[in-house]
Design an enzyme around this catalytic site. Structure first.
Site, PDB file in Angstrom:
ATOM      1  CB  ILE A 108      78.195 108.550 111.203  1.00  0.00           C
ATOM      2  CG1 ILE A 108      77.892 107.607 110.034  1.00  0.00           C
ATOM      3  CG2 ILE A 108      79.268 107.961 112.113  1.00  0.00           C
ATOM      4  CD1 ILE A 108      79.108 107.324 109.148  1.00  0.00           C
ATOM      5  CB  VAL A 160      74.696 106.652 107.479  1.00  0.00           C
ATOM      6  CG1 VAL A 160      76.107 106.242 107.047  1.00  0.00           C
ATOM      7  CG2 VAL A 160      73.835 106.959 106.258  1.00  0.00           C
ATOM      8  CG  ASP A 201      69.945 116.299  96.415  1.00  0.00           C
ATOM      9  OD1 ASP A 201      69.830 117.543  96.385  1.00  0.00           O
ATOM     10  OD2 ASP A 201      69.649 115.616  97.412  1.00  0.00           O
TER      11      ASP A 201
END
Length: 357
Positions: free
Chosen positions: A49, A57, A166
């Protein structure tokens, strides 16, 4: 002799994938993909994904607990690099501290032949960046609701001693159940970690990074405020305040240039919302909101003054997700209703003579 590829990657700035796409640059090489049906311990791989410079991932099925999870895998060739391994462990340590509805939950960390693995909560939906890329700017009330939820999670993370560093739209996820979740703590800083600083290299995403991160100064909670302010600017205008052709141009803009006023780019924005955004992205940390709580309070206050509400589509569906109206009075009203129920229950107990002992 050509330097090791993972060592070269470790010295670079983490630049946003969207910036790479705009410039036609390639992303960091991914690890060898695991196909559907592959087994990692008691986790069955369903599909890939996502991928990036820190690995791949996957969506997977936990065959023991019978639940869907996300597996973030740092492959062996990256795990062999001290800097990558340090970041991966820091991500795990940071996320393990956090249990909050607006933060993706980390279940465990393990080592398998395929590499080191973070086992995390799996969520369905889209990132805020994907929403912006496909649908354009949000209505002010919609953006305020989303960032109000993000700031709840950020305030909790800051309270637990974690600076994300971030918080770009790619790391903000809106689920199909209208939950807003923060993810990817790959460059997070643990404030009370007494390990010596490994390097003064800049970390973050140049499109959203704070001036102090560019200058190599220690990032604190107010650096997250700046990044969220840049993201909120983009969410309501459809544009970033600083877009330049070069990395140097972006850094120069964040450090020295004044941003355009959001109302110049999007007519009809409330002046109070513009003031909130511009205060969040002040160059000097001392001039910004000093906490995520203060930022959220200001955002809710301007919502309350203008009665901003997230719009719904005429066909009964929702453009991105069904986002409720959010105002301070609504928030306090929910607490008031709970208090009324408690008071009613107390009266009932007294009238019936039901006392403990």
């Amino acid at each position: 002799m050509e330097p090791n590829k993972s060592e070269s990657l470790a010295k670079t700035i983490r630049i946003d994938e969207r910036l790479r796409e705009r410039r036609g640059e390639s992303a960091a090489p991914a690890a060898s993909a695991l196909g559907p049906g592959s087994q990692l311990g008691h986790y069955l791989i369903l599909k890939q994904i996502g991928e990036g410079g820190m690995g791949v991932v996957y969506k997977a099925q936990d065959t023991v607990l019978d639940r869907t999870v996300a597996l973030k895998i740092l492959p062996p060739h990256l795990a062999a690099n001290d800097d990558f391994m340090h970041r991966f462990r820091t991500e795990a340590y940071a996320q393990a501290r956090l249990q909050h509805p607006n933060i993706v939950t980390l279940y465990s960390m393990l080592e398998v032949p395929a590499g080191f693995v973070l086992v995390m909560e799996h969520v369905e939906g889209r990132t805020l960046a994907q929403c912006l890329n496909s649908d354009g700017a949000f209505a002010p009330g919609e953006a305020a609701w989303i960032y109000g939820q993000v700031l709840l999670g950020v305030a909790y993370a800051h309270q637990m001693g974690i600076v994300h560093r971030d918080l770009k739209p790619d790391n903000i996820f809106i689920t199909r159940r209208n939950e807003v979740k923060i993810m990817d703590f790959g460059v997070a800083k643990i404030v009370d970690n007494h390990e010596p600083t490994r390097s003064r290299s800049m970390v973050g995403t140049l499109l959203y990074i704070s001036p102090e991160q560019i200058n190599g100064r220690d990032a604190d909670f107010r650096s997250d405020i700046y990044t969220l302010g840049i993201g909120l600017f983009e969410a309501v205008t459809g544009r970033l305040p600083f877009e330049r052709r070069t990395d140097y141009g972006l850094m120069h803009a964040h450090v020295l240039e004044s941003p355009p006023r959001p109302r110049q780019l999007k007519s009809g924005l409330p002046r109070e919302l513009e003031r909130v955004i511009l205060r969040a992205i002040e160059k000097e940390p001392n001039k910004r909101f000093q906490s995520a709580v203060e930022f959220r309070d200001a955002l809710l206050h301007q919502c309350d003054r203008h009665g901003l509400e997230a719009p719904h589509a005429e066909d009964g569906t929702h453009r991105r997700s069904t986002l409720p109206r959010v105002t301070r009075s609504r928030l306090l009203g929910s607490y008031g209703f709970d208090a009324l129920l408690v008071a009613a229950a107390a009266v009932l107990v007294m009238s019936l003579g039901l006392y403990p002992g």
